[in-house]
Design an enzyme around this catalytic site. Structure first.
Site, PDB file in Angstrom:
ATOM      1  N   ASN A   9       0.844  -1.362   0.068  1.00 54.84           N
ATOM      2  CA  ASN A   9      -0.297  -0.074   0.178  1.00 54.84           C
ATOM      3  C   ASN A   9       0.971   1.310   0.065  1.00 54.84           C
ATOM      4  O   ASN A   9       1.352   1.559   1.334  1.00 54.84           O
ATOM      5  CB  ASN A   9      -1.020  -0.148   1.320  1.00 54.84           C
ATOM      6  CG  ASN A   9      -1.694   1.202   1.496  1.00 54.84           C
ATOM      7  OD1 ASN A   9      -1.807   2.143   0.430  1.00 54.84           O
ATOM      8  ND2 ASN A   9      -2.387   1.579   2.495  1.00 54.84           N
ATOM      9  N   TRP A  10       1.089   1.848  -1.207  1.00 58.03           N
ATOM     10  CA  TRP A  10       2.230   2.826  -1.355  1.00 58.03           C
ATOM     11  C   TRP A  10       1.547   4.105  -0.699  1.00 58.03           C
ATOM     12  O   TRP A  10       2.105   5.256  -0.505  1.00 58.03           O
ATOM     13  CB  TRP A  10       2.337   3.350  -2.854  1.00 58.03           C
ATOM     14  CG  TRP A  10       3.021   2.400  -3.668  1.00 58.03           C
ATOM     15  CD1 TRP A  10       3.525   1.046  -3.139  1.00 58.03           C
ATOM     16  CD2 TRP A  10       3.541   2.464  -4.970  1.00 58.03           C
ATOM     17  NE1 TRP A  10       4.338   0.563  -3.952  1.00 58.03           N
ATOM     18  CE2 TRP A  10       4.230   1.366  -5.220  1.00 58.03           C
ATOM     19  CE3 TRP A  10       3.307   3.250  -5.866  1.00 58.03           C
ATOM     20  CZ2 TRP A  10       4.587   1.078  -6.566  1.00 58.03           C
ATOM     21  CZ3 TRP A  10       3.705   3.146  -7.142  1.00 58.03           C
ATOM     22  CH2 TRP A  10       4.409   1.913  -7.577  1.00 58.03           C
ATOM     23  N   LYS A  11       0.041   4.217  -0.202  1.00 55.49           N
ATOM     24  CA  LYS A  11      -0.446   5.404   0.304  1.00 55.49           C
ATOM     25  C   LYS A  11      -0.097   6.721  -0.557  1.00 55.49           C
ATOM     26  O   LYS A  11      -0.156   6.222  -1.651  1.00 55.49           O
ATOM     27  CB  LYS A  11       0.037   5.772   1.910  1.00 55.49           C
ATOM     28  CG  LYS A  11       0.070   4.594   2.626  1.00 55.49           C
ATOM     29  CD  LYS A  11       0.137   4.690   4.025  1.00 55.49           C
ATOM     30  CE  LYS A  11       0.199   3.416   5.013  1.00 55.49           C
ATOM     31  NZ  LYS A  11      -0.106   3.939   6.395  1.00 55.49           N
ATOM     32  N   HIS A  95      -9.707   1.162   4.764  1.00 57.39           N
ATOM     33  CA  HIS A  95      -8.438   1.440   5.613  1.00 57.39           C
ATOM     34  C   HIS A  95      -8.568   2.541   6.654  1.00 57.39           C
ATOM     35  O   HIS A  95      -9.465   3.358   6.719  1.00 57.39           O
ATOM     36  CB  HIS A  95      -7.322   1.854   4.509  1.00 57.39           C
ATOM     37  CG  HIS A  95      -5.989   1.912   5.072  1.00 57.39           C
ATOM     38  ND1 HIS A  95      -5.554   2.968   5.833  1.00 57.39           N
ATOM     39  CD2 HIS A  95      -4.989   1.135   4.887  1.00 57.39           C
ATOM     40  CE1 HIS A  95      -4.359   2.557   6.305  1.00 57.39           C
ATOM     41  NE2 HIS A  95      -3.714   1.604   5.690  1.00 57.39           N
ATOM     42  N   GLU A  97      -6.908   4.698   7.622  1.00 55.06           N
ATOM     43  CA  GLU A  97      -6.691   6.064   7.534  1.00 55.06           C
ATOM     44  C   GLU A  97      -7.961   6.862   6.610  1.00 55.06           C
ATOM     45  O   GLU A  97      -7.966   8.325   6.802  1.00 55.06           O
ATOM     46  CB  GLU A  97      -5.319   6.215   6.483  1.00 55.06           C
ATOM     47  CG  GLU A  97      -4.137   6.062   7.497  1.00 55.06           C
ATOM     48  CD  GLU A  97      -2.964   5.586   6.702  1.00 55.06           C
ATOM     49  OE1 GLU A  97      -2.904   5.792   5.594  1.00 55.06           O
ATOM     50  OE2 GLU A  97      -2.110   4.968   7.287  1.00 55.06           O
ATOM     51  N   GLU A 167      -5.851  -4.932  10.655  1.00 51.71           N
ATOM     52  CA  GLU A 167      -4.923  -3.856  10.481  1.00 51.71           C
ATOM     53  C   GLU A 167      -5.000  -3.220  11.936  1.00 51.71           C
ATOM     54  O   GLU A 167      -5.696  -2.124  12.208  1.00 51.71           O
ATOM     55  CB  GLU A 167      -4.974  -3.037   9.543  1.00 51.71           C
ATOM     56  CG  GLU A 167      -4.490  -3.478   8.351  1.00 51.71           C
ATOM     57  CD  GLU A 167      -3.902  -2.411   7.281  1.00 51.71           C
ATOM     58  OE1 GLU A 167      -3.042  -2.860   6.730  1.00 51.71           O
ATOM     59  OE2 GLU A 167      -4.370  -1.271   7.122  1.00 51.71           O
ATOM     60  N   GLY A 173       2.094   2.144  10.744  1.00 53.99           N
ATOM     61  CA  GLY A 173       2.947   3.403  10.608  1.00 53.99           C
ATOM     62  C   GLY A 173       3.731   4.039  11.596  1.00 53.99           C
ATOM     63  O   GLY A 173       4.071   5.118  11.830  1.00 53.99           O
ATOM     64  N   SER A 212       2.901  -2.151  10.624  1.00 54.49           N
ATOM     65  CA  SER A 212       4.488  -2.151  10.624  1.00 54.49           C
ATOM     66  C   SER A 212       5.063  -3.581  10.345  1.00 54.49           C
ATOM     67  O   SER A 212       6.066  -3.914  11.068  1.00 54.49           O
ATOM     68  CB  SER A 212       4.728  -1.536  12.000  1.00 54.49           C
ATOM     69  OG  SER A 212       4.362  -0.148  12.142  1.00 54.49           O
ATOM     70  N   GLY A 233       2.570  -1.168   4.375  1.00 55.88           N
ATOM     71  CA  GLY A 233       2.637   0.139   3.965  1.00 55.88           C
ATOM     72  C   GLY A 233       4.213   0.730   3.901  1.00 55.88           C
ATOM     73  O   GLY A 233       4.634   0.549   2.836  1.00 55.88           O
ATOM     74  N   GLY A 234       4.667   1.235   4.711  1.00 58.47           N
ATOM     75  CA  GLY A 234       5.924   1.881   4.688  1.00 58.47           C
ATOM     76  C   GLY A 234       6.890   0.915   3.979  1.00 58.47           C
ATOM     77  O   GLY A 234       7.783   1.240   3.033  1.00 58.47           O
TER      78      GLY A 234
HETATM   79  C1  PEP Z   1      -1.033  -0.050   6.100  1.00 55.90           C
HETATM   80  O1  PEP Z   1      -0.914   1.381   5.363  1.00 55.90           O
HETATM   81  O2  PEP Z   1      -1.799  -0.745   5.642  1.00 55.90           O
HETATM   82  C2  PEP Z   1       0.200  -0.235   6.742  1.00 55.90           C
HETATM   83  C3  PEP Z   1       0.134  -1.519   7.352  1.00 55.90           C
HETATM   84  O3  PEP Z   1       0.980   0.515   7.070  1.00 55.90           O
HETATM   85  P1  PEP Z   1       2.632   0.251   7.687  1.00 55.90           P
HETATM   86  O4  PEP Z   1       3.102  -0.780   7.092  1.00 55.90           O
HETATM   87  O5  PEP Z   1       3.294   1.351   7.247  1.00 55.90           O
HETATM   88  O6  PEP Z   1       2.209   0.368   9.223  1.00 55.90           O
END
Ligand code: PEP
Length: 251
Positions: A9-11, A95, A97, A167, A173, A212, A233-234
């Site tokens: 997930n590039w966000k 999500h 966010e 999640e 994040g 994470s 994500g990251g």
């Molecule tokens: C996400 O955005 O779905 C996510 C899991 O982010 P991160 O891996 O950065 O915690």
């Protein structure tokens, strides 16, 4: 047997040049990974680029959100039908966010879900509790509420094309990850809710962990019997880390 699925997930990150490098590096590194399915969910403006540069046999792609409406007078929105034009295989829905920054309720998540399944794209439905909810002993109740909203609206056929992602909001994040035992416990709970709809279906649906996940914790998380992959994500913005997480499936 559920094939593990690792989704990036590039966000709201990326630029044409950086994406081209990232996609080339991911494509180059995928060769040896046969036991895992990979996908990246890019921002809308880059879906054309992603669809040009990726070979869907090796890495598929999707979007991070979708309109709850069909095509029409909804300025700024992007319909599920439009995502089909770009070969999207997945769409992330609900999500945290989107839920927290854009006020998306369970009802809106369901509307989006119905739009997506109508096109044949697979929704990745995110559920998860905040730290306050967990510490108040409400984690299961929150997940149940978020899931029931979707389960009540979906047919078994639609669910069979659905991916769920657990999640925990406190792990997204933040660098803080659910322990493998905490994540496994919630995944079992999620699968139990699916089994109430259809026991066989519950064994076939993939439930990803997100929060994470990185190369250093992926092996242990992905070794849990009810964790069928990751929503990343990251770490999906670095080809080396994304591939290392995918490789952790095989280890
Ligand atoms: C996400 O955005 O779905 C996510 C899991 O982010 P991160 O891996 O950065 O915690």
């Amino acid at each position: 047997m559920r094939k593990k699925l690792i989704v990036g997930n590039w966000k709201m990150n990326g630029r044409l040049a950086d994406n081209a490098q990232l996609l080339a590096d991911v494509s180059d590194g995928i060769g040896a990974l046969s036991d895992v399915e990979l996908a990246v969910c890019a921002p809308y403006p880059y879906l054309a680029q992603v669809s040009t540069l990726l070979n869907p046999v090796h890495v598929s792609w999707g979007a991070q959100d979708v309109s709850r409406y069909a095509d029409g007078a909804y300025t700024g929105d992007v319909s599920a039908e439009m995502l089909c034009d770009f070969g999207c295989r997945f769409v992330i829905i609900g999500h945290s966010e989107r839920r927290s920054c854009f006020g998306e309720s369970d009802a809106i998540v369901v509307e989006k879900y119905k739009r997506v399944v109508a096109t044949g794209i697979s929704p990745i439905v995110c559920v998860g509790e905040t730290i306050h909810e967990r510490e108040s002993g409400l984690a299961n109740a929150v997940i149940l509420r978020q899931m029931v909203a979707v389960l009540d609206a979906a047919s078994v056929n639609e669910l069979s094309r659905t991916v769920f992602a657990y999640e925990p909001v406190w792990a997204i994040g933040t660098g803080r990850t659910a322990t493998p035992a905490q994540a496994q416990e919630m995944h079992v709970f999620i699968r139990q809710q699916l089994a109430r709809v259809d026991a066989d279906l519950a064994q076939r649906i993939r439930v990803l962990y997100g929060g994470s996940m990185k190369p250093s914790n992926a092996t242990e998380l992905l070794a849990q019997s009810d964790i069928d992959g990751g929503l990343i994500g990251g770490a999906s913005l670095l080809a080396k880390d994304f591939l290392a997480i995918a490789a952790a499936v095989n280890s």
